[in-house]
Write an enzyme that holds these catalytic residues in place. Structure first.
Site, PDB file in Angstrom:
ATOM      1  N   THR A  32       0.758  -1.108   0.096  1.00 20.42           N
ATOM      2  CA  THR A  32       0.051   0.068   0.126  1.00 20.42           C
ATOM      3  C   THR A  32       1.036   1.291   0.021  1.00 20.42           C
ATOM      4  O   THR A  32       2.033   1.250   0.618  1.00 20.42           O
ATOM      5  CB  THR A  32      -0.860   0.112   1.134  1.00 20.42           C
ATOM      6  OG1 THR A  32      -1.687  -1.218   1.332  1.00 20.42           O
ATOM      7  CG2 THR A  32      -1.752   1.226   1.462  1.00 20.42           C
ATOM      8  N   THR A  35       4.434   4.606  -3.559  1.00 16.94           N
ATOM      9  CA  THR A  35       5.556   3.854  -4.138  1.00 16.94           C
ATOM     10  C   THR A  35       5.201   2.423  -4.696  1.00 16.94           C
ATOM     11  O   THR A  35       5.542   2.080  -5.814  1.00 16.94           O
ATOM     12  CB  THR A  35       6.852   3.859  -3.443  1.00 16.94           C
ATOM     13  OG1 THR A  35       6.853   5.230  -2.831  1.00 16.94           O
ATOM     14  CG2 THR A  35       7.992   3.552  -4.224  1.00 16.94           C
ATOM     15  N   ASP A  87       6.306  -3.792  -1.287  1.00 22.44           N
ATOM     16  CA  ASP A  87       5.554  -2.813  -0.047  1.00 22.44           C
ATOM     17  C   ASP A  87       6.593  -1.745   0.121  1.00 22.44           C
ATOM     18  O   ASP A  87       7.772  -1.859  -0.122  1.00 22.44           O
ATOM     19  CB  ASP A  87       5.399  -3.378   1.237  1.00 22.44           C
ATOM     20  CG  ASP A  87       4.259  -2.983   2.145  1.00 22.44           C
ATOM     21  OD1 ASP A  87       3.610  -1.950   1.553  1.00 22.44           O
ATOM     22  OD2 ASP A  87       3.693  -3.807   2.782  1.00 22.44           O
ATOM     23  N   GLY A  88       5.933  -0.445   0.458  1.00 20.08           N
ATOM     24  CA  GLY A  88       6.552   0.666   0.703  1.00 20.08           C
ATOM     25  C   GLY A  88       7.101   0.748   2.079  1.00 20.08           C
ATOM     26  O   GLY A  88       6.799  -0.103   2.952  1.00 20.08           O
ATOM     27  N   LYS A  99       6.189   1.397   9.081  1.00 22.05           N
ATOM     28  CA  LYS A  99       5.063   1.404   8.112  1.00 22.05           C
ATOM     29  C   LYS A  99       3.810   1.714   9.117  1.00 22.05           C
ATOM     30  O   LYS A  99       3.627   1.588  10.141  1.00 22.05           O
ATOM     31  CB  LYS A  99       4.984  -0.030   7.437  1.00 22.05           C
ATOM     32  CG  LYS A  99       6.197  -0.307   6.599  1.00 22.05           C
ATOM     33  CD  LYS A  99       6.026  -1.664   5.936  1.00 22.05           C
ATOM     34  CE  LYS A  99       4.779  -1.813   5.364  1.00 22.05           C
ATOM     35  NZ  LYS A  99       4.409  -0.859   4.338  1.00 22.05           N
ATOM     36  N   GLY A 100       2.710   2.115   8.070  1.00 21.82           N
ATOM     37  CA  GLY A 100       1.421   2.449   8.640  1.00 21.82           C
ATOM     38  C   GLY A 100       1.074   3.790   8.278  1.00 21.82           C
ATOM     39  O   GLY A 100      -0.030   4.198   8.991  1.00 21.82           O
ATOM     40  N   GLY A 102      -0.504   4.667   5.962  1.00 22.60           N
ATOM     41  CA  GLY A 102      -1.705   4.378   5.159  1.00 22.60           C
ATOM     42  C   GLY A 102      -2.654   3.563   6.034  1.00 22.60           C
ATOM     43  O   GLY A 102      -3.621   3.244   5.564  1.00 22.60           O
ATOM     44  N   GLU A 108      -0.456  -5.336   6.047  1.00 17.17           N
ATOM     45  CA  GLU A 108       0.654  -5.526   5.253  1.00 17.17           C
ATOM     46  C   GLU A 108       1.634  -6.519   6.073  1.00 17.17           C
ATOM     47  O   GLU A 108       2.495  -7.292   5.480  1.00 17.17           O
ATOM     48  CB  GLU A 108       1.217  -3.891   5.354  1.00 17.17           C
ATOM     49  CG  GLU A 108       0.689  -3.229   4.286  1.00 17.17           C
ATOM     50  CD  GLU A 108       1.066  -1.651   4.411  1.00 17.17           C
ATOM     51  OE1 GLU A 108       1.196  -1.038   3.459  1.00 17.17           O
ATOM     52  OE2 GLU A 108       1.497  -1.365   5.621  1.00 17.17           O
ATOM     53  N   LYS A 126      13.280   8.198   2.738  1.00 18.44           N
ATOM     54  CA  LYS A 126      12.850   7.545   3.755  1.00 18.44           C
ATOM     55  C   LYS A 126      14.070   6.914   4.432  1.00 18.44           C
ATOM     56  O   LYS A 126      13.754   6.337   5.493  1.00 18.44           O
ATOM     57  CB  LYS A 126      11.912   6.287   3.239  1.00 18.44           C
ATOM     58  CG  LYS A 126      10.808   6.880   2.051  1.00 18.44           C
ATOM     59  CD  LYS A 126       9.828   7.813   3.205  1.00 18.44           C
ATOM     60  CE  LYS A 126       8.421   7.966   2.476  1.00 18.44           C
ATOM     61  NZ  LYS A 126       8.494   8.717   1.267  1.00 18.44           N
TER      62      LYS A 126
END
Length: 228
Positions: A32, A35, A87-88, A99-100, A102, A108, A126
């Site tokens: 999600t 990228t 995954d981004g 992550k998170g 989104g 994920e 990042k």
């Protein structure tokens, strides 16, 4: 903490680079974010050219984009193996991720952990020598207050994530809330991840410790692939 986003060209380069690893017959976790979206579109173009793959989306967003891109979908219940996940990340330091952004990190993490290999797609903004991005923690609505108290006891500063285009908080695909928990510099991500995992009412946190096998770092000049 890195807060500036990378260029769209850098994100596209990273996503398309990781998509090159997708081979015929694979089941692929579809991440999600902006990228990872470039990777999904690139996989869709490969499907148009005859590639036989199936994707497992990690959010409503990635599912809709995969359908729009023509990527056949499946689920963890329907497949024996996830060969690859793309995954981004909101931040990465070596193989460790936050992550998170989104609010999809619970799904994920399930899909990424099930995959034989996790390829992370990111732009240079990042990267951090040491993780310091606030950690998203998905919580049951009734546990928002108690989890926030527990996070403070661990040395964090929790903030309920609010929606940008509606009144009230962000609600995840699972019907839960998100606390963004600032711990400053995270020198021992494994220890913090274990502490957060033990909090009653916390569904999942956004620390992905040691999970990345590769990070495809896109820039306007190309892609650097970091392997771990």
């Amino acid at each position: 903490m890195k807060t500036t986003g990378g260029s769209e060209a850098a994100k596209r380069a990273a996503g398309e680079s990781a998509a090159e690893a997708v081979e015929d017959g694979m089941v692929v976790g579809l991440g999600t974010g902006s990228t990872a979206a470039h990777a999904i579109r690139a996989i869709g173009r490969k499907v148009d050219s005859g590639l036989d793959v199936r994707g497992i989306p990690t959010s409503f967003q990635s599912r809709e984009l995969a359908k729009e891109s023509g990527v056949p979908l499946t689920t963890l219940d329907e497949t024996d193996e996830v060969h690859l996940a793309i995954d981004g990340a909101d931040q990465f330091s070596g193989p460790h991720l936050v992550k998170g952004g989104g609010a999809a990190h619970a799904r994920e993490k399930i899909v990424d952990a099930a995959a034989d290999r996790l390829l992370v797609v990111a732009d240079p903004s990042k990267f951090a020598d040491e993780l310091d991005h606030p950690i998203p923690v998905e919580v049951l609505p009734d546990a928002r207050t108690t989890v926030a108290e527990d996070v403070r006891a661990l040395g964090g500063s929790p903030t309920l994530r609010t929606a940008e285009r509606k009144d009230g908080p962000v609600v995840t695909d699972n019907g839960n809330l998100v606390l963004d928990c600032d711990f400053g510099d995270i020198s021992s991500p494994g220890v913090l991840a274990a502490d957060l995992a033990e909090l009653p009412g916390a569904v999942e946190h956004g620390l992905f410790v040691g999970m990345a096998d590769e990070v495809h770092v896109g820039s306007d000049d190309g892609v650097e692939v970091r392997r771990f």
